[in-house]
Design a protein around this motif. Structure first.
Motif, PDB file in Angstrom:
ATOM      1  N   ASP A 125      23.926   8.141   4.454  1.00  0.00           N
ATOM      2  CA  ASP A 125      23.244   6.966   3.920  1.00  0.00           C
ATOM      3  C   ASP A 125      22.016   7.366   3.112  1.00  0.00           C
ATOM      4  OD1 ASP A 125      24.967   5.033   4.988  1.00  0.00           O
ATOM      5  OD2 ASP A 125      23.848   4.922   6.867  1.00  0.00           O
ATOM      6  N   GLU A 126      21.606   6.440   2.232  1.00  0.00           N
ATOM      7  CA  GLU A 126      20.392   6.598   1.446  1.00  0.00           C
ATOM      8  C   GLU A 126      19.508   5.390   1.731  1.00  0.00           C
ATOM      9  OE1 GLU A 126      20.274   7.653  -2.984  1.00  0.00           O
ATOM     10  OE2 GLU A 126      19.934   5.481  -2.938  1.00  0.00           O
ATOM     11  N   LEU A 127      18.296   5.642   2.196  1.00  0.00           N
ATOM     12  CA  LEU A 127      17.340   4.571   2.479  1.00  0.00           C
ATOM     13  C   LEU A 127      16.152   4.750   1.561  1.00  0.00           C
ATOM     14  CD1 LEU A 127      16.554   2.128   4.228  1.00  0.00           C
ATOM     15  CD2 LEU A 127      15.537   3.753   5.855  1.00  0.00           C
ATOM     16  N   ALA A 128      15.965   3.805   0.649  1.00  0.00           N
ATOM     17  CA  ALA A 128      14.872   3.863  -0.326  1.00  0.00           C
ATOM     18  C   ALA A 128      13.759   2.915   0.098  1.00  0.00           C
ATOM     19  CB  ALA A 128      15.389   3.485  -1.707  1.00  0.00           C
ATOM     20  N   PHE A 129      12.535   3.384  -0.033  1.00  0.00           N
ATOM     21  CA  PHE A 129      11.358   2.589   0.281  1.00  0.00           C
ATOM     22  C   PHE A 129      10.690   2.196  -1.024  1.00  0.00           C
ATOM     23  CE2 PHE A 129      12.287   5.096   3.983  1.00  0.00           C
ATOM     24  CZ  PHE A 129      12.123   4.194   5.015  1.00  0.00           C
ATOM     25  N   LEU A 130      10.560   0.888  -1.233  1.00  0.00           N
ATOM     26  CA  LEU A 130      10.118   0.334  -2.508  1.00  0.00           C
ATOM     27  C   LEU A 130       8.763  -0.342  -2.349  1.00  0.00           C
ATOM     28  CD1 LEU A 130      13.541  -1.429  -3.065  1.00  0.00           C
ATOM     29  CD2 LEU A 130      12.923   0.861  -3.841  1.00  0.00           C
ATOM     30  N   PRO A 131       7.712   0.237  -2.919  1.00  0.00           N
ATOM     31  CA  PRO A 131       6.391  -0.394  -2.824  1.00  0.00           C
ATOM     32  C   PRO A 131       6.339  -1.595  -3.769  1.00  0.00           C
ATOM     33  CG  PRO A 131       6.257   1.507  -4.237  1.00  0.00           C
ATOM     34  CD  PRO A 131       7.667   1.473  -3.684  1.00  0.00           C
ATOM     35  N   PRO A 132       5.341  -2.462  -3.574  1.00  0.00           N
ATOM     36  CA  PRO A 132       5.206  -3.593  -4.492  1.00  0.00           C
ATOM     37  C   PRO A 132       4.911  -3.076  -5.900  1.00  0.00           C
ATOM     38  CG  PRO A 132       3.443  -3.584  -2.851  1.00  0.00           C
ATOM     39  CD  PRO A 132       4.327  -2.437  -2.556  1.00  0.00           C
ATOM     40  N   VAL A 133       5.377  -3.803  -6.884  1.00  0.00           N
ATOM     41  CA  VAL A 133       5.120  -3.424  -8.277  1.00  0.00           C
ATOM     42  C   VAL A 133       4.283  -4.507  -8.919  1.00  0.00           C
ATOM     43  CG1 VAL A 133       7.196  -2.042  -8.529  1.00  0.00           C
ATOM     44  CG2 VAL A 133       7.286  -4.449  -9.065  1.00  0.00           C
ATOM     45  N   SER A 134       3.535  -4.102  -9.921  1.00  0.00           N
ATOM     46  CA  SER A 134       2.750  -5.089 -10.678  1.00  0.00           C
ATOM     47  C   SER A 134       3.013  -4.843 -12.145  1.00  0.00           C
ATOM     48  CB  SER A 134       1.254  -4.961 -10.350  1.00  0.00           C
ATOM     49  OG  SER A 134       0.793  -3.689 -10.733  1.00  0.00           O
ATOM     50  N   GLY A 135       2.785  -5.831 -12.903  1.00  0.00           N
ATOM     51  CA  GLY A 135       3.027  -5.696 -14.334  1.00  0.00           C
ATOM     52  C   GLY A 135       2.374  -6.856 -15.052  1.00  0.00           C
ATOM     53  N   GLY A 136       2.534  -6.828 -16.307  1.00  0.00           N
ATOM     54  CA  GLY A 136       1.889  -7.896 -17.060  1.00  0.00           C
ATOM     55  C   GLY A 136       2.616  -8.213 -18.317  1.00  0.00           C
TER      56      GLY A 136
END
Length: 81
Positions: free
Chosen positions: A70-81
């Motif tokens: 298995d592959e478990l990815a941890f995704l932090p919050p993203v910001s953009g504009g």
């Protein structure tokens, strides 16, 4: 027998690498995975704003059951504009 953990964004800095392979004999919960990691990284991964994707599908923390291959990815919050 390995579980691949992927760290994106600032989580990669905390982990010291973009990915870590854990040897596993059976599927693990998120809590069991966190116990195998450095304390600072474990705390960062269970933050309220961290999302997870197991084999490309978003999952809630309580739904994590990841094992060999298995592959478990941890995704932090993203910001953009």
């Amino acid at each position: 027998m390995a579980l691949l953990l992927l760290f994106l964004g600032p989580l990669e800095d905390v982990a010291g690498a973009g990915e870590i392979a854990l040897d596993v004999a059976e599927p693990l919960t998120l809590a069991a995975i966190a116990e195998r990691l450095e304390p600072e990284l474990a705390v960062a991964l269970v933050g309220a704003k961290i999302r997870m994707a197991l084999n490309g599908n978003l999952v809630a923390p309580g739904e994590v059951m990841a094992g060999d291959g298995d592959e478990l990815a941890f995704l932090p919050p993203v910001s953009g504009g």
